[in-house]
Design a protein around this motif. Structure first.
Motif, mmCIF file in Angstrom:
data_model
loop_
_atom_site.group_PDB
_atom_site.id
_atom_site.type_symbol
_atom_site.label_atom_id
_atom_site.label_comp_id
_atom_site.label_asym_id
_atom_site.label_seq_id
_atom_site.Cartn_x
_atom_site.Cartn_y
_atom_site.Cartn_z
ATOM 1 N N ARG A 46 3.346 3.859 3.644
ATOM 2 C CA ARG A 46 3.805 2.936 2.610
ATOM 3 C C ARG A 46 4.263 1.659 3.288
ATOM 4 N N GLY A 47 3.854 0.532 2.726
ATOM 5 C CA GLY A 47 4.304 -0.741 3.259
ATOM 6 C C GLY A 47 3.297 -1.847 2.994
ATOM 7 N N PRO A 48 3.678 -3.065 3.333
ATOM 8 C CA PRO A 48 2.786 -4.201 3.093
ATOM 9 C C PRO A 48 1.651 -4.271 4.096
ATOM 10 N N GLU A 49 0.503 -4.720 3.630
ATOM 11 C CA GLU A 49 -0.646 -5.019 4.475
ATOM 12 C C GLU A 49 -1.136 -6.409 4.096
ATOM 13 N N GLU A 50 -1.746 -7.098 5.044
ATOM 14 C CA GLU A 50 -2.291 -8.429 4.785
ATOM 15 C C GLU A 50 -3.789 -8.314 4.508
ATOM 16 N N PHE A 51 -4.226 -8.897 3.391
ATOM 17 C CA PHE A 51 -5.641 -8.899 3.002
ATOM 18 C C PHE A 51 -6.196 -10.310 3.156
ATOM 19 N N PHE A 52 -7.370 -10.417 3.785
ATOM 20 C CA PHE A 52 -8.054 -11.679 4.006
ATOM 21 C C PHE A 52 -9.392 -11.660 3.273
ATOM 22 N N ARG A 96 0.852 -1.191 0.000
ATOM 23 C CA ARG A 96 0.000 0.000 0.000
ATOM 24 C C ARG A 96 0.888 1.241 0.000
ATOM 25 N N ASP A 97 0.420 2.283 -0.660
ATOM 26 C CA ASP A 97 1.097 3.569 -0.715
ATOM 27 C C ASP A 97 -0.006 4.625 -0.784
ATOM 28 N N PHE A 98 -0.278 5.279 0.346
ATOM 29 C CA PHE A 98 -1.414 6.198 0.386
ATOM 30 C C PHE A 98 -1.177 7.309 1.402
ATOM 31 N N ARG A 99 -2.015 8.320 1.328
ATOM 32 C CA ARG A 99 -1.969 9.433 2.266
ATOM 33 C C ARG A 99 -3.275 9.476 3.041
#
Length: 152
Positions: free
Chosen positions: A86-92, A76-79
């Protein structure tokens, strides 16, 4: 300023008709709109699945036991609120066996109540071109979770 990374988990909710739940947030700092799956930060000592279930219950009131399967890591890269993340996120994935299950906002913090502009259950076809969709490649994330987008 360097981007911030926070550990986070999200849930792609799919209803009986194959629609995807997105929450519609309005940034209180600059007013930009964000449409994203429910989710949020992982608390200290919490694993990603537990965080996904907790956030789902807090933000939607939907049954957190529906969160299943392995996660998919998404960069993810957002404001948000004037800060760059910015960085990884886990999606389920979570499947619901009724069309458009009703949501409850009871678990939201007061600032979240003010920032949540609404929600929508959208067909996969409706995701393309949706202004403010984050992550922009959500259809690919859905496919990676083992839920190929159905036609509208």
């Amino acid at each position: 300023m360097d981007p911030v990374h926070r550990r986070a988990a999200r849930v792609v909710c799919v209803d009986a008709d194959g629609r995807i739940l997105l929450l519609h947030w309005r940034d209180p700092v600059d007013g930009h709109d964000v449409w994203e799956p429910p989710g949020g930060g992982v608390e200290p000592g919490e694993d990603f699945r537990a965080a996904a279930r907790r956030e789902l219950a807090e933000e939607t009131g939907l049954d957190p036991a529906a969160v299943t399967g392995p996660s998919v890591t998404v960069l993810r890269d957002f404001r948000w609120k004037g800060q760059h993340f910015r960085g990884p996120e886990e999606f389920f994935l979570a499947r619901y066996h009724v069309a458009r299950p009703p949501l409850a906002r009871d678990g939201l913090m007061p600032d979240e109540q003010l920032s949540l502009a609404g929600h929508a259950w959208l067909s996969p076809a409706e995701l393309s071109g949706l202004a403010g969709l984050d992550p922009p490649d959500l259809a690919e994330v859905i496919s990676r979770l083992g839920t190929p987008p159905a036609s509208a």
